[in-house]
Motif scaffolding. Structure first.
Motif, PDB file in Angstrom:
ATOM      1  N   LEU A   1       7.422  -1.624   8.046  1.00 56.45           N
ATOM      2  CA  LEU A   1       6.988  -1.608   6.645  1.00 56.45           C
ATOM      3  C   LEU A   1       5.698  -0.827   6.453  1.00 56.45           C
ATOM      4  O   LEU A   1       5.353  -0.456   5.333  1.00 56.45           O
ATOM      5  CB  LEU A   1       6.793  -3.037   6.125  1.00 56.45           C
ATOM      6  N   THR A   2       4.963  -0.544   7.541  1.00 56.73           N
ATOM      7  CA  THR A   2       3.729   0.241   7.439  1.00 56.73           C
ATOM      8  C   THR A   2       3.961   1.720   7.709  1.00 56.73           C
ATOM      9  O   THR A   2       3.013   2.496   7.778  1.00 56.73           O
ATOM     10  CB  THR A   2       2.661  -0.273   8.416  1.00 56.73           C
ATOM     11  N   GLN A   3       5.226   2.123   7.876  1.00 60.37           N
ATOM     12  CA  GLN A   3       5.568   3.514   8.140  1.00 60.37           C
ATOM     13  C   GLN A   3       6.598   3.997   7.133  1.00 60.37           C
ATOM     14  O   GLN A   3       7.440   3.225   6.681  1.00 60.37           O
ATOM     15  CB  GLN A   3       6.118   3.652   9.557  1.00 60.37           C
ATOM     16  N   VAL A   4       6.517   5.257   6.760  1.00 62.07           N
ATOM     17  CA  VAL A   4       7.456   5.832   5.806  1.00 62.07           C
ATOM     18  C   VAL A   4       8.763   6.150   6.520  1.00 62.07           C
ATOM     19  O   VAL A   4       8.768   6.843   7.533  1.00 62.07           O
ATOM     20  CB  VAL A   4       6.877   7.102   5.154  1.00 62.07           C
ATOM     21  N   GLN A   5       9.847   5.637   5.978  1.00 59.84           N
ATOM     22  CA  GLN A   5      11.161   5.886   6.566  1.00 59.84           C
ATOM     23  C   GLN A   5      11.680   7.254   6.107  1.00 59.84           C
ATOM     24  O   GLN A   5      11.202   7.839   5.138  1.00 59.84           O
ATOM     25  CB  GLN A   5      12.118   4.771   6.180  1.00 59.84           C
ATOM     26  N   SER A   6      12.689   7.745   6.783  1.00 59.25           N
ATOM     27  CA  SER A   6      13.152   9.128   6.577  1.00 59.25           C
ATOM     28  C   SER A   6      13.645   9.388   5.157  1.00 59.25           C
ATOM     29  O   SER A   6      13.588  10.514   4.674  1.00 59.25           O
ATOM     30  CB  SER A   6      14.268   9.450   7.568  1.00 59.25           C
TER      31      SER A   6
END
Length: 358
Positions: free
Chosen positions: A290-295
């Protein structure tokens, strides 16, 4: 995206448990009506911390085995970061950068690249300062101007660079605010590029129109009685934050054997409207996706849900934040290392926060 930040450093003499506390409010002066670009929080093990292509395009030259790193990125997709820490208790943040767009893909290193590399290869603060200076001298773009804050449990340094020249100062004040807006190192120079004229102000000589302004402390002020805590730094960052404030971070750096270093991230804009979640270098850390942008997305899910939160959520989350601080302080008072029960500490806290937003 800017890597500017308003930074606060409190040296061990002022802090509970003899730790050094480093707080940072990332800033975006161009934000109108709120910050829309997500900051990512990413964890790298020794096997992948120096993999990939730098944002400036310069080839990586690893000098040995890497260290584990927790890294905050000012926008999705960057290789480097504007703040981070490693498992040896070194924390590094950018306070100001200029000329980075011109430097991108120019066979150089951006300030964000330098943060990640220095964390991956530095076991203590002076080694990090020396490595940053070396990277600037070899790989910084002539258009780049940068300020770094570099800390470990024993000391804090500021390093300013312009093109391929640099100067660094070891902080002597027991606490100091380091705002963005220009170069920070002036007449006190403790390390520098070879041949630099140390009799002149570095900032005035290299950026006469954009020296960093002086600024008063904000929020709870250290008073010299060794009681300043991470909760005080949370409130300092909240007091100093505003509409253009991006993600906030706090590192509590403790000497090995005395306590456990802990790094707190909001992962969302404006500390006054956010809560801090902790990370420690446990044996096998896992952080939330949730702290990273998904593709297929433009923002982290944490950022998106936070932007649409209900007003009542913040009050409940602040209570959880205080409970988390108390529980960890108790754990740290009894343990001198992080066990595997803390592997998913940040992940659990992020996912608990999100439940209040759904």
């Amino acid at each position: 995206m800017s890597s500017n930040a308003d930074c606060f450093v409190v040296l061990p003499a002022n802090c509970a448990s003899g730790s050094l506390i480093f707080g940072r409010n990332a800033e975006d002066a161009t934000a109108v009506g709120g910050v829309g670009v997500s900051s990512e929080v990413c964890y790298y093990d020794v096997s992948d911390v120096l993999e990939g292509k730098t944002d400036g395009g310069a080839a990586l030259e690893p000098s040995g085995d890497g260290l584990r790193v927790i890294l905050q990125k000012p926008k999705p997709g960057l290789w480097g970061g504007d703040f981070g820490a490693n498992d040896r208790g070194v924390a590094i943040g950018l306070t100001w950068s200029a000329g980075q767009e011109e430097a991108k893909d120019s066979d150089s290193l951006l300030g964000t690249d330098i943060v990640r590399i220095a964390l991956a290869e530095s076991s203590e603060v002076e080694a990090a300062v020396d490595l940053i200076g070396s990277l600037v001298a070899k790989h910084s773009n002539d258009s780049s101007k940068l300020n770094f804050v570099v800390c470990d449990p024993s000391a804090a340094w500021i390093l300013s660079s312009a093109g391929k020249v640099w100067a660094a100062e070891k902080l002597q004040a027991s606490f100091q605010r380091l705002p963005s807006g220009g170069l920070t190192v002036t007449n006190t120079i403790d390390k520098s590029s070879e041949g630099l004229d140390t009799a002149a102000s570095f900032a005035a000589a290299h950026d006469a129109e954009a020296q960093a302004p002086e600024a008063e402390w904000s929020g709870p002020k250290p008073n010299g009685d060794a009681t300043y805590t991470q909760q005080d730094m949370f409130e300092t960052l909240r007091s100093a934050s505003g509409d253009g404030s991006r993600a906030a971070t706090v590192s509590v750096l403790s000497a090995k054997g005395s306590s456990i270093s802990c790094h707190w991230f909001t992962g969302t804009p404006n500390a006054a409207e956010s809560v801090f979640k902790p990370f420690v270098f446990a044996p096998k850390p896992r952080i939330s996706p949730l702290t990273q942008v998904q593709s297929d997305a433009e923002q982290t899910l944490l950022h998106s849900l936070h932007a649409n939160r209900k007003p009542a959520a913040l009050e409940h989350l602040r209570s959880l934040e205080r409970s988390c601080v108390d529980e960890l302080n108790n754990y740290f008072s009894l343990q001198d290392h992080a066990s595997d029960e803390l592997d998913e500490l940040l992940k659990d806290c992020v996912e608990a926060e999100v439940k209040f937003y759904r």
